[in-house]
Write a protein that holds these residues in place. Structure first.
Motif, PDB file in Angstrom:
ATOM      1  N   UNK A   3      44.305  62.528  82.830  1.00 41.30           N
ATOM      2  CA  UNK A   3      45.691  62.166  82.552  1.00 41.30           C
ATOM      3  C   UNK A   3      46.591  63.149  83.292  1.00 41.30           C
ATOM      4  N   UNK A   4      47.516  62.616  84.083  1.00 40.03           N
ATOM      5  CA  UNK A   4      48.322  63.485  84.943  1.00 40.03           C
ATOM      6  C   UNK A   4      49.647  62.823  85.275  1.00 40.03           C
ATOM      7  N   UNK A   5      50.535  63.608  85.829  1.00 40.26           N
ATOM      8  CA  UNK A   5      51.739  63.074  86.452  1.00 40.26           C
ATOM      9  C   UNK A   5      51.431  62.893  87.935  1.00 40.26           C
ATOM     10  N   UNK A  43      49.630  63.473  74.582  1.00 38.74           N
ATOM     11  CA  UNK A  43      48.720  62.420  74.117  1.00 38.74           C
ATOM     12  C   UNK A  43      49.061  61.904  72.721  1.00 38.74           C
ATOM     13  N   UNK A  44      50.102  62.441  72.080  1.00 39.01           N
ATOM     14  CA  UNK A  44      50.424  61.958  70.738  1.00 39.01           C
ATOM     15  C   UNK A  44      50.754  60.467  70.707  1.00 39.01           C
ATOM     16  N   UNK A  45      51.460  59.912  71.704  1.00 39.21           N
ATOM     17  CA  UNK A  45      51.649  58.450  71.688  1.00 39.21           C
ATOM     18  C   UNK A  45      50.323  57.683  71.723  1.00 39.21           C
ATOM     19  N   UNK A  46      49.328  58.245  72.422  1.00 40.46           N
ATOM     20  CA  UNK A  46      48.012  57.598  72.462  1.00 40.46           C
ATOM     21  C   UNK A  46      47.318  57.700  71.105  1.00 40.46           C
ATOM     22  N   UNK A  63      59.112  60.723  78.816  1.00 48.45           N
ATOM     23  CA  UNK A  63      59.148  59.340  79.303  1.00 48.45           C
ATOM     24  C   UNK A  63      57.875  59.006  80.071  1.00 48.45           C
ATOM     25  N   UNK A  64      57.465  59.909  80.960  1.00 47.19           N
ATOM     26  CA  UNK A  64      56.262  59.648  81.748  1.00 47.19           C
ATOM     27  C   UNK A  64      55.019  59.603  80.864  1.00 47.19           C
ATOM     28  N   UNK A  65      54.951  60.451  79.851  1.00 43.35           N
ATOM     29  CA  UNK A  65      53.797  60.446  78.954  1.00 43.35           C
ATOM     30  C   UNK A  65      53.687  59.113  78.220  1.00 43.35           C
ATOM     31  N   UNK A  66      54.823  58.564  77.799  1.00 43.32           N
ATOM     32  CA  UNK A  66      54.802  57.259  77.131  1.00 43.32           C
ATOM     33  C   UNK A  66      54.342  56.161  78.089  1.00 43.32           C
ATOM     34  N   UNK A  67      54.775  56.241  79.347  1.00 42.75           N
ATOM     35  CA  UNK A  67      54.337  55.262  80.347  1.00 42.75           C
ATOM     36  C   UNK A  67      52.849  55.403  80.620  1.00 42.75           C
ATOM     37  N   UNK A  68      52.373  56.633  80.710  1.00 45.94           N
ATOM     38  CA  UNK A  68      50.948  56.883  80.929  1.00 45.94           C
ATOM     39  C   UNK A  68      50.134  56.313  79.773  1.00 45.94           C
ATOM     40  N   UNK A  69      50.609  56.500  78.558  1.00 44.35           N
ATOM     41  CA  UNK A  69      49.918  55.950  77.398  1.00 44.35           C
ATOM     42  C   UNK A  69      49.795  54.431  77.501  1.00 44.35           C
ATOM     43  N   UNK A  70      50.861  53.788  77.926  1.00 42.18           N
ATOM     44  CA  UNK A  70      50.829  52.332  78.072  1.00 42.18           C
ATOM     45  C   UNK A  70      49.799  51.912  79.117  1.00 42.18           C
ATOM     46  N   UNK A  71      49.716  52.654  80.227  1.00 47.11           N
ATOM     47  CA  UNK A  71      48.724  52.333  81.252  1.00 47.11           C
ATOM     48  C   UNK A  71      47.299  52.523  80.720  1.00 47.11           C
ATOM     49  N   UNK A  72      47.085  53.586  79.957  1.00 42.60           N
ATOM     50  CA  UNK A  72      45.756  53.808  79.373  1.00 42.60           C
ATOM     51  C   UNK A  72      45.369  52.642  78.483  1.00 42.60           C
ATOM     52  N   UNK A  73      46.318  52.173  77.682  1.00 37.28           N
ATOM     53  CA  UNK A  73      46.039  51.090  76.748  1.00 37.28           C
ATOM     54  C   UNK A  73      45.819  49.754  77.454  1.00 37.28           C
ATOM     55  N   UNK A  74      46.176  49.679  78.721  1.00 34.13           N
ATOM     56  CA  UNK A  74      45.950  48.440  79.479  1.00 34.13           C
ATOM     57  C   UNK A  74      44.554  48.378  80.093  1.00 34.13           C
TER      58      UNK A  74
END
Length: 207
Positions: A175-177, A76-79, A41-52
């Motif tokens: 990229x981190x938690x 990073x697969x979602x990215x 879940x956190x990785x998907x949220x991180x990906x969204x932040x990167x894309x912003x």
């Protein structure tokens, strides 16, 4: 006369190395305690932040790591999926002659396990590193000064230093938690700081 608290340079370096190893062990244990579902879940949220990030959206060539199966790092697969849909050109790190360099990667291309376990493309095509706009970097710990603690082999520090010597300065994003942030990361003079870190709560910019 030596001032109180003076330590010979060699001892200082040994002390920093010991502190790094202790911090690595602590942070690896702390990160490993996160459940697989929570990491997903956190990785998907991180990906969204990167894309912003505007720098990412305007980038032509983006370097990112493919997650190590044995390391519970940010996935990073979602990215890879999202950046492919955006027609971004991707590069991934590969190790050649004990140094990190960049190889082009397209989603779906076959991968192989390399010397240190990291997935690398089966067919290596070197990327033009002069074109790198953003580098997304894994880490074990980071602080508010932009210093990161990696896995101890120094590949990324040498890679970033080499790019700087060649006149290339892509945006350096870890990229981190959020639980991986600590007060102070022990660092040496050769450690390369980040420009920012993206975690599940957003983006921290250091410069």
């Amino acid at each position: 006369m030596r001032s109180e608290g003076w330590t010979p340079p060699g001892c200082r370096e040994s002390a920093v190395a010991a502190e790094k190893e202790a911090t690595r062990a602590l942070m690896a244990e702390r990160r490993g305690a996160i459940s697989a579902e929570r990491r997903r879940i956190m990785s998907e949220t991180i990906s969204a932040h990167v894309l912003s990030l505007p720098e990412v959206m305007s980038a032509r060539l983006i370097a990112l790591y493919i997650p190590l199966p044995a390391h519970p790092e940010v996935n990073t697969w979602p990215l890879v999926e999202a950046l492919t849909l955006l027609d971004k050109q991707l590069a991934v790190p590969v190790v050649q002659d004990q140094e990190l360099c960049s190889a082009l990667y397209r989603k779906g291309e076959p991968l192989r396990g390399a010397r240190f376990g990291q997935p690398e493309p089966e067919v290596l095509v070197k990327a033009d590193e002069a074109m790198l706009d953003v580098v997304l970097i894994p880490l074990l710990a980071f602080d508010r000064s932009g210093y990161r603690l990696g896995y101890g082999k120094g590949f990324y520090d040498r890679f970033l230093h080499r790019l700087s010597l060649e006149g290339f300065r892509p945006l350096r994003i870890g990229l981190a938690f959020s639980m991986q942030m600590i007060d102070t990361v022990p660092h040496d003079s050769w450690d390369e700081p980040l420009d920012g870190v993206v975690h599940e709560e957003g983006f921290i910019r250091f410069t």
